[in-house]
Design an enzyme around this catalytic site. Structure first.
Site, PDB file in Angstrom:
ATOM      1  N   THR A 134      -0.237  19.553   1.756  1.00  0.00           N
ATOM      2  CA  THR A 134       0.571  19.788   0.562  1.00  0.00           C
ATOM      3  C   THR A 134       0.858  18.453  -0.124  1.00  0.00           C
ATOM      4  O   THR A 134       0.933  17.408   0.521  1.00  0.00           O
ATOM      5  CB  THR A 134       1.895  20.495   0.902  1.00  0.00           C
ATOM      6  OG1 THR A 134       2.708  19.650   1.728  1.00  0.00           O
ATOM      7  CG2 THR A 134       1.644  21.825   1.606  1.00  0.00           C
ATOM      8  N   GLY A 135       0.996  18.505  -1.440  1.00  0.00           N
ATOM      9  CA  GLY A 135       1.167  17.254  -2.180  1.00  0.00           C
ATOM     10  C   GLY A 135      -0.049  16.368  -2.058  1.00  0.00           C
ATOM     11  O   GLY A 135       0.068  15.141  -1.979  1.00  0.00           O
TER      12      GLY A 135
ATOM     13  N   SER B 215       9.988   9.213   6.424  1.00  0.00           N
ATOM     14  CA  SER B 215      10.155   7.970   5.667  1.00  0.00           C
ATOM     15  C   SER B 215      11.046   7.020   6.455  1.00  0.00           C
ATOM     16  O   SER B 215      11.949   7.456   7.190  1.00  0.00           O
ATOM     17  CB  SER B 215      10.809   8.246   4.307  1.00  0.00           C
ATOM     18  OG  SER B 215      11.143   7.039   3.649  1.00  0.00           O
TER      19      SER B 215
ATOM     20  N   TYR C 152      17.785  10.718  -0.618  1.00  0.00           N
ATOM     21  CA  TYR C 152      16.382  10.867  -0.220  1.00  0.00           C
ATOM     22  C   TYR C 152      16.241  10.613   1.288  1.00  0.00           C
ATOM     23  O   TYR C 152      15.577  11.377   1.995  1.00  0.00           O
ATOM     24  CB  TYR C 152      15.523   9.877  -0.995  1.00  0.00           C
ATOM     25  CG  TYR C 152      14.092   9.785  -0.519  1.00  0.00           C
ATOM     26  CD1 TYR C 152      13.188  10.811  -0.767  1.00  0.00           C
ATOM     27  CD2 TYR C 152      13.644   8.662   0.190  1.00  0.00           C
ATOM     28  CE1 TYR C 152      11.874  10.726  -0.327  1.00  0.00           C
ATOM     29  CE2 TYR C 152      12.335   8.565   0.633  1.00  0.00           C
ATOM     30  CZ  TYR C 152      11.455   9.604   0.376  1.00  0.00           C
ATOM     31  OH  TYR C 152      10.155   9.514   0.820  1.00  0.00           O
TER      32      TYR C 152
END
Length: 244
Positions: free
Chosen positions: A12-13, A137, A150
């Site tokens: 995805t992405g 991340s 985020y």
């Protein structure tokens, strides 16, 4: 021998940045690859560049009905999923005091809800022994100013992987996380001005941003049978940024 020969992968992405580099690496290693993106024009351009063996499906990972349509196409064309990379995500600089409801809602919807739905709705199509890779991340553990929300969304992704890995025995899948640091993607280059990029590089022990292909190499390892006993792990590809 190609390490993903005969495997069916969904990224995805996958139309840009790390997702695009991952799709290219998977294709080069022999996989049949399905990539998604929300913008048809960008997705079509990515498929054209990647060439044979890659199929693009317009899909918003935070929308259940669109994921159903994606997996129906994968099932019809390939019959199963051997590798699932839940990579779709968004990041917005939202400093405390300036974060809007729209910023908060969009990041949580795509990064958390989208990750849950992507995996959950793939379950009926996962082959025994499938590799599921979530994109995390370094912001989850070391969020820079303005990236706290985020980072929190990516910390949730790490927590999800820990829980899901404990469920792997019954289904035979394994779940891991790749957590990139600063990576030279279109998204980051649009997000940060040149001076901020230079400062980011100075804070990385290796002294530079990653190239998307360097992150894709780690994801490819986790997708391969060489990582068959790796489960519930988080692999940092960050030049040492969150390590020292």
């Amino acid at each position: 021998m190609a390490v993903l020969a005969g495997k069916v992968a969904v990224v995805t992405g996958g139309g840009t940045g790390i997702g695009f580099a991952t799709a290219r690496a998977f294709r080069d290693e022999g996989a049949q690859v399905f990539i998604t993106g929300r913008r048809k024009d960008a997705l079509d351009a990515a498929v054209t560049e990647l060439g044979t063996g890659v199929t693009g499906v317009v899909c918003d990972a935070s929308v259940s009905t669109e994921l159903d349509a994606l997996y129906r196409i994968v099932r019809e064309q390939a019959g199963r999923i051997d590798v699932l990379v839940a990579n779709a995500g968004i990041g917005t600089v939202a400093p405390l005091g300036e974060a809007t409801e729209e910023m908060i809602d969009s990041m949580l919807a795509v990064n958390i809800k989208g990750t849950v739905l992507t995996f959950q709705q793939a379950l009926p199509h996962l082959n025994t022994g499938a590799s599921v890779i979530l994109t995390g991340s370094t912001a989850a553990t070391r969020p820079d100013e303005g990236l706290e929300i985020y980072g929190a969304s990516k910390a949730a992704v790490r927590s999800l992987a820990r829980g899901w890995a404990r469920s792997s025995r019954a289904r035979g899948f394994r779940v891991n996380v790749v957590s990139p640091g600063g990576t030279r993607t279109p998204g980051l280059l649009e997000l940060l001005p040149p001076e901020a990029l230079r400062q980011a590089e100075e804070g990385i022990p290796l002294g530079r941003l990653a190239e998307p292909g360097e992150i894709a190499a780690v994801t490819t390892f986790l997708a391969s049978d060489a990582a068959s006993y790796v489960n519930g792990a988080e692999f940092y590809a960050d030049g040492g940024y969150a390590q020292v």
